[in-house]
Scaffold this motif. Structure first.
Motif, PDB file in Angstrom:
ATOM      1  N   ARG A 188       0.938  -4.665  -8.663  1.00  0.00           N
ATOM      2  CA  ARG A 188       0.308  -3.870  -7.583  1.00  0.00           C
ATOM      3  C   ARG A 188       0.237  -4.639  -6.162  1.00  0.00           C
ATOM      4  O   ARG A 188       0.601  -4.413  -5.043  1.00  0.00           O
ATOM      5  CB  ARG A 188      -1.151  -3.356  -7.854  1.00  0.00           C
ATOM      6  N   GLU A 189      -0.228  -5.993  -6.468  1.00  0.00           N
ATOM      7  CA  GLU A 189      -0.038  -7.048  -5.416  1.00  0.00           C
ATOM      8  C   GLU A 189       1.150  -7.307  -4.587  1.00  0.00           C
ATOM      9  O   GLU A 189       1.161  -7.567  -3.472  1.00  0.00           O
ATOM     10  CB  GLU A 189      -1.034  -8.246  -5.796  1.00  0.00           C
ATOM     11  N   GLU A 190       2.087  -7.163  -5.684  1.00  0.00           N
ATOM     12  CA  GLU A 190       3.444  -7.297  -5.120  1.00  0.00           C
ATOM     13  C   GLU A 190       4.117  -6.026  -4.373  1.00  0.00           C
ATOM     14  O   GLU A 190       5.145  -6.186  -4.006  1.00  0.00           O
ATOM     15  CB  GLU A 190       4.437  -7.604  -6.208  1.00  0.00           C
ATOM     16  N   GLY A 191       3.310  -4.943  -4.518  1.00  0.00           N
ATOM     17  CA  GLY A 191       3.836  -3.872  -3.853  1.00  0.00           C
ATOM     18  C   GLY A 191       4.299  -2.690  -4.604  1.00  0.00           C
ATOM     19  O   GLY A 191       4.654  -1.554  -4.088  1.00  0.00           O
ATOM     20  N   TYR A 192       4.226  -2.852  -5.920  1.00  0.00           N
ATOM     21  CA  TYR A 192       4.853  -1.692  -6.912  1.00  0.00           C
ATOM     22  C   TYR A 192       3.717  -0.842  -6.851  1.00  0.00           C
ATOM     23  O   TYR A 192       2.555  -1.065  -6.552  1.00  0.00           O
ATOM     24  CB  TYR A 192       4.888  -2.346  -8.196  1.00  0.00           C
ATOM     25  N   THR A 193       3.992   0.400  -7.017  1.00  0.00           N
ATOM     26  CA  THR A 193       3.091   1.522  -7.345  1.00  0.00           C
ATOM     27  C   THR A 193       2.715   1.581  -8.823  1.00  0.00           C
ATOM     28  O   THR A 193       3.574   1.827  -9.629  1.00  0.00           O
ATOM     29  CB  THR A 193       3.512   2.873  -6.898  1.00  0.00           C
ATOM     30  N   VAL A 194       1.437   1.256  -9.192  1.00  0.00           N
ATOM     31  CA  VAL A 194       1.295   1.163 -10.336  1.00  0.00           C
ATOM     32  C   VAL A 194       0.115   1.969 -10.962  1.00  0.00           C
ATOM     33  O   VAL A 194      -1.082   2.057 -10.494  1.00  0.00           O
ATOM     34  CB  VAL A 194       0.534  -0.583 -10.757  1.00  0.00           C
ATOM     35  N   TRP A 195       0.175   2.300 -12.126  1.00  0.00           N
ATOM     36  CA  TRP A 195      -0.768   2.982 -13.210  1.00  0.00           C
ATOM     37  C   TRP A 195      -0.920   2.192 -14.297  1.00  0.00           C
ATOM     38  O   TRP A 195       0.215   1.646 -14.817  1.00  0.00           O
ATOM     39  CB  TRP A 195      -0.611   4.410 -13.196  1.00  0.00           C
TER      40      TRP A 195
END
Length: 109
Positions: free
Chosen positions: A99-106
């Motif tokens: 998420r910090e790298e920019g991925y959309t994460v669940w």
């Protein structure tokens, strides 16, 4: 008796998952150029667990409906893991890192 080993895994989700406000709200700083992913952990292999999600067994709703493929390049260096507790901790760490790298994460929510 063989000791159970655990693993973390990352599943790419179809972009259509973005129609869910919960996903968007959880990822306000996402980069549109990076994929949407689900991060999980299991006592099963990532491949087997992915199939379980797709078949509805203990499935995350987003993976069951939008699961596309495993992304082993994002998780294979973490596996195998010796305890469930470590696997669950790594699941959250990996999810937050992505998420910090920019991925959309669940993950595990």
């Amino acid at each position: 008796m063989a000791k159970t080993l655990y693993s973390v895994y990352v599943i790419q989700l179809k972009k259509s998952v973005l129609k869910h406000k919960k996903m968007l709200n959880a990822n306000p700083e996402r980069l549109k150029s990076l994929p949407c992913v689900y991060v999980g952990s299991s006592a099963h292999s990532p491949e087997y667990r992915f199939e379980q999600h797709l078949n509805g067994y203990k499935a995350n709703v987003y993976v069951k409906k939008y699961g596309y493929q495993l992304l082993p390049e994002l998780y294979e260096d973490y596996n195998p893991i010796t305890t469930r507790k470590k696997a669950e901790m790594l699941e959250e760490e990996l999810a937050l890192k992505l998420r910090e790298e920019g991925y959309t994460v669940w993950y595990g929510i």
